[in-house]
Motif scaffolding. Structure first.
Motif, PDB file in Angstrom:
ATOM      1  N   ILE A 223       0.855  -1.184   0.000  1.00 34.97           N
ATOM      2  CA  ILE A 223       0.000   0.000   0.000  1.00 34.97           C
ATOM      3  C   ILE A 223       0.891   1.232   0.000  1.00 34.97           C
ATOM      4  O   ILE A 223       1.829   1.337   0.786  1.00 34.97           O
ATOM      5  CB  ILE A 223      -0.911   0.004   1.239  1.00 34.97           C
ATOM      6  CG1 ILE A 223      -1.837  -1.215   1.203  1.00 34.97           C
ATOM      7  CG2 ILE A 223      -1.729   1.289   1.299  1.00 34.97           C
ATOM      8  CD1 ILE A 223      -2.694  -1.354   2.437  1.00 34.97           C
ATOM      9  N   TYR A 224       0.588   2.197  -0.910  1.00 38.66           N
ATOM     10  CA  TYR A 224       1.384   3.431  -1.011  1.00 38.66           C
ATOM     11  C   TYR A 224       1.067   4.317   0.179  1.00 38.66           C
ATOM     12  O   TYR A 224      -0.063   4.809   0.319  1.00 38.66           O
ATOM     13  CB  TYR A 224       1.050   4.149  -2.317  1.00 38.66           C
ATOM     14  CG  TYR A 224       1.896   5.385  -2.582  1.00 38.66           C
ATOM     15  CD1 TYR A 224       3.060   5.299  -3.326  1.00 38.66           C
ATOM     16  CD2 TYR A 224       1.516   6.625  -2.073  1.00 38.66           C
ATOM     17  CE1 TYR A 224       3.828   6.424  -3.575  1.00 38.66           C
ATOM     18  CE2 TYR A 224       2.277   7.753  -2.308  1.00 38.66           C
ATOM     19  CZ  TYR A 224       3.437   7.649  -3.061  1.00 38.66           C
ATOM     20  OH  TYR A 224       4.201   8.762  -3.291  1.00 38.66           O
ATOM     21  N   GLU A 225       2.043   4.506   1.059  1.00 34.93           N
ATOM     22  CA  GLU A 225       1.876   5.371   2.222  1.00 34.93           C
ATOM     23  C   GLU A 225       3.171   6.145   2.438  1.00 34.93           C
ATOM     24  O   GLU A 225       4.208   5.546   2.722  1.00 34.93           O
ATOM     25  CB  GLU A 225       1.512   4.564   3.471  1.00 34.93           C
ATOM     26  CG  GLU A 225       0.144   3.910   3.377  1.00 34.93           C
ATOM     27  CD  GLU A 225      -0.234   3.177   4.650  1.00 34.93           C
ATOM     28  OE1 GLU A 225       0.675   2.717   5.366  1.00 34.93           O
ATOM     29  OE2 GLU A 225      -1.439   3.037   4.933  1.00 34.93           O
ATOM     30  N   LYS A 226       3.093   7.462   2.253  1.00 33.10           N
ATOM     31  CA  LYS A 226       4.278   8.303   2.369  1.00 33.10           C
ATOM     32  C   LYS A 226       4.027   9.434   3.370  1.00 33.10           C
ATOM     33  O   LYS A 226       2.893   9.845   3.610  1.00 33.10           O
ATOM     34  CB  LYS A 226       4.623   8.922   1.010  1.00 33.10           C
ATOM     35  CG  LYS A 226       4.942   7.920  -0.087  1.00 33.10           C
ATOM     36  CD  LYS A 226       6.341   7.369   0.035  1.00 33.10           C
ATOM     37  CE  LYS A 226       6.682   6.495  -1.173  1.00 33.10           C
ATOM     38  NZ  LYS A 226       8.068   5.957  -1.097  1.00 33.10           N
ATOM     39  N   ARG A 227       5.106   9.920   3.904  1.00 36.57           N
ATOM     40  CA  ARG A 227       5.061  11.140   4.717  1.00 36.57           C
ATOM     41  C   ARG A 227       6.136  12.083   4.195  1.00 36.57           C
ATOM     42  O   ARG A 227       7.109  11.653   3.562  1.00 36.57           O
ATOM     43  CB  ARG A 227       5.270  10.838   6.191  1.00 36.57           C
ATOM     44  CG  ARG A 227       6.622  10.229   6.537  1.00 36.57           C
ATOM     45  CD  ARG A 227       6.746   9.980   8.011  1.00 36.57           C
ATOM     46  NE  ARG A 227       8.021   9.328   8.344  1.00 36.57           N
ATOM     47  CZ  ARG A 227       8.404   9.031   9.583  1.00 36.57           C
ATOM     48  NH1 ARG A 227       7.614   9.321  10.601  1.00 36.57           N
ATOM     49  NH2 ARG A 227       9.571   8.438   9.800  1.00 36.57           N
ATOM     50  N   ILE A 228       5.956  13.358   4.455  1.00 40.98           N
ATOM     51  CA  ILE A 228       6.913  14.373   3.989  1.00 40.98           C
ATOM     52  C   ILE A 228       7.919  14.638   5.098  1.00 40.98           C
ATOM     53  O   ILE A 228       7.560  14.768   6.272  1.00 40.98           O
ATOM     54  CB  ILE A 228       6.192  15.666   3.592  1.00 40.98           C
ATOM     55  CG1 ILE A 228       5.223  15.396   2.439  1.00 40.98           C
ATOM     56  CG2 ILE A 228       7.196  16.739   3.187  1.00 40.98           C
ATOM     57  CD1 ILE A 228       4.383  16.593   2.038  1.00 40.98           C
ATOM     58  N   VAL A 229       9.175  14.725   4.695  1.00 42.29           N
ATOM     59  CA  VAL A 229      10.272  14.963   5.646  1.00 42.29           C
ATOM     60  C   VAL A 229      10.878  16.337   5.378  1.00 42.29           C
ATOM     61  O   VAL A 229      11.160  16.691   4.232  1.00 42.29           O
ATOM     62  CB  VAL A 229      11.368  13.885   5.506  1.00 42.29           C
ATOM     63  CG1 VAL A 229      12.490  14.139   6.510  1.00 42.29           C
ATOM     64  CG2 VAL A 229      10.770  12.496   5.689  1.00 42.29           C
ATOM     65  N   PHE A 230      11.081  17.097   6.429  1.00 37.88           N
ATOM     66  CA  PHE A 230      11.758  18.391   6.370  1.00 37.88           C
ATOM     67  C   PHE A 230      13.083  18.235   7.115  1.00 37.88           C
ATOM     68  O   PHE A 230      13.117  18.196   8.352  1.00 37.88           O
ATOM     69  CB  PHE A 230      10.909  19.487   7.018  1.00 37.88           C
ATOM     70  CG  PHE A 230       9.587  19.711   6.331  1.00 37.88           C
ATOM     71  CD1 PHE A 230       9.425  20.755   5.432  1.00 37.88           C
ATOM     72  CD2 PHE A 230       8.513  18.852   6.572  1.00 37.88           C
ATOM     73  CE1 PHE A 230       8.216  20.952   4.789  1.00 37.88           C
ATOM     74  CE2 PHE A 230       7.299  19.047   5.935  1.00 37.88           C
ATOM     75  CZ  PHE A 230       7.150  20.085   5.043  1.00 37.88           C
ATOM     76  N   SER A 280       5.762  15.240   8.463  1.00 34.35           N
ATOM     77  CA  SER A 280       4.363  15.634   8.312  1.00 34.35           C
ATOM     78  C   SER A 280       3.479  14.703   9.133  1.00 34.35           C
ATOM     79  O   SER A 280       3.714  13.495   9.189  1.00 34.35           O
ATOM     80  CB  SER A 280       3.946  15.584   6.843  1.00 34.35           C
ATOM     81  OG  SER A 280       3.996  14.253   6.350  1.00 34.35           O
ATOM     82  N   SER A 281       2.461  15.270   9.746  1.00 29.24           N
ATOM     83  CA  SER A 281       1.501  14.429  10.468  1.00 29.24           C
ATOM     84  C   SER A 281       0.550  13.743   9.492  1.00 29.24           C
ATOM     85  O   SER A 281      -0.082  12.744   9.826  1.00 29.24           O
ATOM     86  CB  SER A 281       0.707  15.268  11.467  1.00 29.24           C
ATOM     87  OG  SER A 281       0.028  16.319  10.804  1.00 29.24           O
ATOM     88  N   ASN A 282       0.465  14.290   8.274  1.00 35.72           N
ATOM     89  CA  ASN A 282      -0.377  13.693   7.235  1.00 35.72           C
ATOM     90  C   ASN A 282       0.334  12.514   6.589  1.00 35.72           C
ATOM     91  O   ASN A 282       1.554  12.548   6.393  1.00 35.72           O
ATOM     92  CB  ASN A 282      -0.727  14.710   6.148  1.00 35.72           C
ATOM     93  CG  ASN A 282      -1.526  15.872   6.691  1.00 35.72           C
ATOM     94  OD1 ASN A 282      -2.215  15.745   7.694  1.00 35.72           O
ATOM     95  ND2 ASN A 282      -1.421  17.014   6.038  1.00 35.72           N
ATOM     96  N   ILE A 283      -0.427  11.502   6.242  1.00 39.27           N
ATOM     97  CA  ILE A 283       0.077  10.389   5.450  1.00 39.27           C
ATOM     98  C   ILE A 283      -0.550  10.507   4.058  1.00 39.27           C
ATOM     99  O   ILE A 283      -1.748  10.768   3.923  1.00 39.27           O
ATOM    100  CB  ILE A 283      -0.295   9.029   6.073  1.00 39.27           C
ATOM    101  CG1 ILE A 283       0.261   8.935   7.505  1.00 39.27           C
ATOM    102  CG2 ILE A 283       0.240   7.882   5.224  1.00 39.27           C
ATOM    103  CD1 ILE A 283       1.771   9.008   7.592  1.00 39.27           C
TER     104      ILE A 283
END
Length: 302
Positions: A223-230, A280-283
């Motif tokens: 399953i495609y599940e990503k988060r953004i990294v800063f 990111s708290s969003n997935i």
């Protein structure tokens, strides 16, 4: 013999008058736009005010004012084009001024060679067969300036209002163009865009389809599940550690991400020994939408 001299003199006078008449007629102007003025600031410190103002004049007694060639345009839509209605007498006067001052016979560059900043002005004449452009930085040529000023004066009211509107849009846009910054929960800025080294996506976690033997799970089961990294730079290491040192491994603090003063998302900061990263708290479950978000965020770093 006297008659011969008189005849010769008459011939010469006729040739002279014919030549003068030809010169006075001037070029065979284009049937549509026949002259265009341009005005561009050069080497000024405020890039938001570096753009070109154009004035186009047409045979049907219409003139158009518009701006282009922005270093950066801060408006939401394309700059408008303003119509100014002239008279037939205005058009005749413009043509006469062009012919009287022989703009099409001037050297191409009439600028001040000693200047490196100021305003570049341009006049382009359009004929049925060709076009002729003469321009220069801070031009002092009298013939050039007579034509340029004469045409500008005919649209001065509209031109002044238009330039004020464009400059107000640019000024307001510049003030709000702060890019990305990160605040605490009280909206106090803790990290600025200069503190962000990189923005990218990584796997949040991968769930496999339920199988008796996990080894047979294929890539298609993922399953495609990503988060953004800063990823932050080392200059803020001490600040980052001060913010997170008391956290347990599973705990995090919440920060807020803004782009041009608009709230975008919440971020999470963990107590990590080897990383200075915010997540990111969003997935994200869709690759295309995630790429769009990443592109917009990266623009906020410029």
């Amino acid at each position: 013999m006297k008659k011969v001299y008189i005849s010769l003199l008459l011939v010469l006078m006729c040739l002279f008058l014919a030549s003068c008449k030809k010169k006075e007629k001037g070029p065979d102007f284009s049937d549509e736009m026949f002259v265009k003025l341009s005005y561009t600031p050069v080497n000024i410190s405020s890039e938001e005010y570096t753009f070109t103002i154009n004035i186009e004049v047409y045979q049907d007694a219409k003139a158009y004012i518009y701006a282009d060639d922005f270093v950066k345009w801060y408006g939401e839509a394309e700059p408008e084009k303003v119509l100014v209605n002239l008279t037939d007498d205005d058009i005749s006067g413009i043509k006469k001024c062009i012919v009287d001052n022989k703009i099409y016979e001037l050297q191409r560059d009439v600028g001040n060679k000693d200047n490196i900043e100021g305003v570049r002005k341009s006049i382009t004449i359009y004929t049925k067969d060709d076009e002729f452009n003469v321009s220069g930085l801070n031009p002092s040529n009298r013939q050039f300036n007579k034509v340029y000023d004469m045409i500008s004066d005919l649209v001065r009211t509209e031109l002044t209002g238009y330039m004020d509107d464009i400059e107000n849009i640019q000024k307001a846009g510049k003030e709000n163009d702060v890019g990305i910054y990160i605040t605490d929960e009280n909206d106090s800025i803790v990290f600025e865009k200069a503190n962000i080294k990189e923005i990218y996506a990584e796997d949040a976690y991968i769930m496999q389809a339920t199988e008796t033997d996990a080894d047979i799970a294929s890539d298609s089961d993922s399953i495609y599940e990503k988060r953004i990294v800063f990823e932050l730079n080392d200059e803020v290491l001490e600040l980052y550690e001060d913010m997170t040192f008391y956290l347990n491994p599973e705990d995090f603090i919440v920060l807020k991400l803004y782009n041009d003063k608009i709230f975008v998302m919440t971020l999470m900061a963990y107590n990590e020994n080897d990383n200075i990263k915010l997540y990111s708290s969003n997935i994200y479950y869709d690759a295309d939408s995630l790429e769009e978000i990443l592109a917009e965020l990266k623009e906020g770093l410029d």
